[in-house]
Design a protein around this motif. Structure first.
Motif, PDB file in Angstrom:
ATOM      1  N   GLY A 181      -3.254   0.587 -13.395  1.00  0.00           N
ATOM      2  CA  GLY A 181      -2.778  -0.544 -12.613  1.00  0.00           C
ATOM      3  C   GLY A 181      -3.543  -0.659 -11.313  1.00  0.00           C
ATOM      4  N   ASP A 182      -3.423  -1.793 -10.667  1.00  0.00           N
ATOM      5  CA  ASP A 182      -4.085  -2.038  -9.397  1.00  0.00           C
ATOM      6  C   ASP A 182      -3.052  -2.019  -8.286  1.00  0.00           C
ATOM      7  N   VAL A 183      -3.350  -1.280  -7.226  1.00  0.00           N
ATOM      8  CA  VAL A 183      -2.455  -1.178  -6.081  1.00  0.00           C
ATOM      9  C   VAL A 183      -3.116  -1.837  -4.884  1.00  0.00           C
ATOM     10  N   LEU A 184      -2.371  -2.697  -4.213  1.00  0.00           N
ATOM     11  CA  LEU A 184      -2.839  -3.366  -3.009  1.00  0.00           C
ATOM     12  C   LEU A 184      -2.278  -2.640  -1.802  1.00  0.00           C
ATOM     13  N   THR A 185      -3.158  -2.236  -0.884  1.00  0.00           N
ATOM     14  CA  THR A 185      -2.708  -1.600   0.356  1.00  0.00           C
ATOM     15  C   THR A 185      -2.949  -2.560   1.507  1.00  0.00           C
ATOM     16  N   SER A 186      -2.021  -2.611   2.446  1.00  0.00           N
ATOM     17  CA  SER A 186      -2.193  -3.441   3.631  1.00  0.00           C
ATOM     18  C   SER A 186      -1.390  -2.843   4.760  1.00  0.00           C
ATOM     19  N   SER A 187      -1.646  -3.313   5.970  1.00  0.00           N
ATOM     20  CA  SER A 187      -0.886  -2.819   7.108  1.00  0.00           C
ATOM     21  C   SER A 187       0.532  -3.366   7.060  1.00  0.00           C
ATOM     22  N   HIS A 188       1.438  -2.791   7.888  1.00  0.00           N
ATOM     23  CA  HIS A 188       2.810  -3.269   7.938  1.00  0.00           C
ATOM     24  C   HIS A 188       2.880  -4.711   8.436  1.00  0.00           C
ATOM     25  N   ALA A 189       1.984  -5.068   9.345  1.00  0.00           N
ATOM     26  CA  ALA A 189       1.997  -6.427   9.875  1.00  0.00           C
ATOM     27  C   ALA A 189       1.469  -7.403   8.828  1.00  0.00           C
ATOM     28  N   GLN A 190       2.162  -8.487   8.618  1.00  0.00           N
ATOM     29  CA  GLN A 190       1.709  -9.494   7.683  1.00  0.00           C
ATOM     30  C   GLN A 190       0.729 -10.434   8.363  1.00  0.00           C
ATOM     31  N   GLU A 191      -0.089 -11.074   7.537  1.00  0.00           N
ATOM     32  CA  GLU A 191      -1.074 -12.013   8.052  1.00  0.00           C
ATOM     33  C   GLU A 191      -0.380 -13.116   8.841  1.00  0.00           C
ATOM     34  N   GLY A 192      -0.831 -13.353  10.078  1.00  0.00           N
ATOM     35  CA  GLY A 192      -0.315 -14.442  10.870  1.00  0.00           C
ATOM     36  C   GLY A 192       0.997 -14.168  11.570  1.00  0.00           C
ATOM     37  N   VAL A 193       1.500 -12.936  11.521  1.00  0.00           N
ATOM     38  CA  VAL A 193       2.766 -12.611  12.185  1.00  0.00           C
ATOM     39  C   VAL A 193       2.506 -12.265  13.649  1.00  0.00           C
ATOM     40  N   ASN A 194       3.252 -12.909  14.534  1.00  0.00           N
ATOM     41  CA  ASN A 194       3.153 -12.661  15.966  1.00  0.00           C
ATOM     42  C   ASN A 194       3.887 -11.365  16.296  1.00  0.00           C
ATOM     43  N   LEU A 195       3.133 -10.288  16.565  1.00  0.00           N
ATOM     44  CA  LEU A 195       3.732  -8.981  16.811  1.00  0.00           C
ATOM     45  C   LEU A 195       4.553  -8.960  18.096  1.00  0.00           C
ATOM     46  N   ALA A 196       4.183  -9.779  19.056  1.00  0.00           N
ATOM     47  CA  ALA A 196       4.904  -9.790  20.331  1.00  0.00           C
ATOM     48  C   ALA A 196       6.323 -10.314  20.172  1.00  0.00           C
ATOM     49  N   ARG A 197       6.548 -11.136  19.188  1.00  0.00           N
ATOM     50  CA  ARG A 197       7.859 -11.781  19.008  1.00  0.00           C
ATOM     51  C   ARG A 197       8.973 -10.762  18.858  1.00  0.00           C
ATOM     52  N   ARG A 198       8.681  -9.629  18.248  1.00  0.00           N
ATOM     53  CA  ARG A 198       9.706  -8.608  18.027  1.00  0.00           C
ATOM     54  C   ARG A 198       9.561  -7.437  18.999  1.00  0.00           C
ATOM     55  N   GLY A 199       8.723  -7.609  20.009  1.00  0.00           N
ATOM     56  CA  GLY A 199       8.485  -6.541  20.973  1.00  0.00           C
ATOM     57  C   GLY A 199       9.490  -6.531  22.112  1.00  0.00           C
ATOM     58  N   ARG A 200       9.245  -5.618  23.062  1.00  0.00           N
ATOM     59  CA  ARG A 200      10.119  -5.473  24.232  1.00  0.00           C
ATOM     60  C   ARG A 200       9.306  -5.765  25.488  1.00  0.00           C
TER      61      ARG A 200
END
Length: 222
Positions: free
Chosen positions: A13-32
């Motif tokens: 089978g083929d496994v796709l690896t990616s970072s936890h952040a999704q494409e186009g997600v604003n990381l600051a939105r959930r920050g402090r």
């Protein structure tokens, strides 16, 4: 003389690896967010509420700054900052965007990504940060008796994706979603031990079953 054989099931089978952040997600939105001082109701959280009309605003101080804690380290590719819509766009001139994992000097000693000049009123500027690794994103204006005010800060990571093609033997029925999930969890644990972090694993192509009949004396597959 009896010849015994065993039945091996080969899965691929083929496994796709990616970072936890999704494409186009604003990381600051959930920050402090936090800032060096606050004027009136212009709190630090206004910088990540996605509204261009609620803004941050420090008091008039030396070296005012604003910071967002992303809660984890990311390779930051882009920071987008929106200037205030009502007046004084020049107040943002000279603002430095800094990224890193240190809170020394409130995070203002981290790597400098960009210096802002000439951002028009109510307009946004996007700066490229060349995948600087960091948990903290700071905006600071060096100098005496300055005011830092912004109306939106967005932080993005360029999501890295890669594929792994796996062939493995198993007595399990890999058509079962729970068993497929267990395989990915075991693989993730192994990759984490090897030093990888901040990634997810998903099946890009589900395992395909191939039956291979082999002699008991042939242990290369069984």
């Amino acid at each position: 003389m009896w010849m015994f054989s065993c039945l091996c099931i080969l899965f691929g089978g083929d496994v796709l690896t990616s970072s936890h952040a999704q494409e186009g997600v604003n990381l600051a939105r959930r920050g402090r967010p936090v800032q060096s001082s606050t004027s009136g109701s212009w709190v630090a959280a206004n910088g990540i509420d996605t509204s261009p009309y609620t803004c941050t605003h420090t008091a008039t101080t030396d070296n005012p700054w604003w910071r967002v804690d992303l809660l984890d380290s990311y390779f930051i590719s882009t920071v987008v900052i929106t200037n205030r819509p009502t007046c004084c766009p020049e107040r943002l001139d000279g603002a430095e965007v800094r990224i890193g994992n240190s809170l020394e000097n409130n995070g203002n000693n981290n790597t400098r990504c960009a210096v802002l000049y000439g951002v028009p009123m109510a307009q946004s500027v996007s700066v490229t940060c060349d995948d600087i690794l960091g948990r903290y994103v700071n905006v600071i204006i060096p100098g005496s008796l300055k005011i830092l005010t912004m109306c939106d800060v967005q932080v993005y990571q360029k999501v890295q994706k890669s594929f792994m093609k796996m062939n493995f033997t198993s007595i399990l029925d890999m058509s079962d979603a729970t068993k497929r999930s267990n395989v990915l969890n075991e693989l993730k644990t192994a990759l984490t031990i090897k030093g990888l972090s901040n990634f997810t694993l998903t099946w890009k192509k589900l395992p395909q079953k191939v039956q291979l009949k082999t002699s008991l004396n042939d242990t290369s597959m069984c």
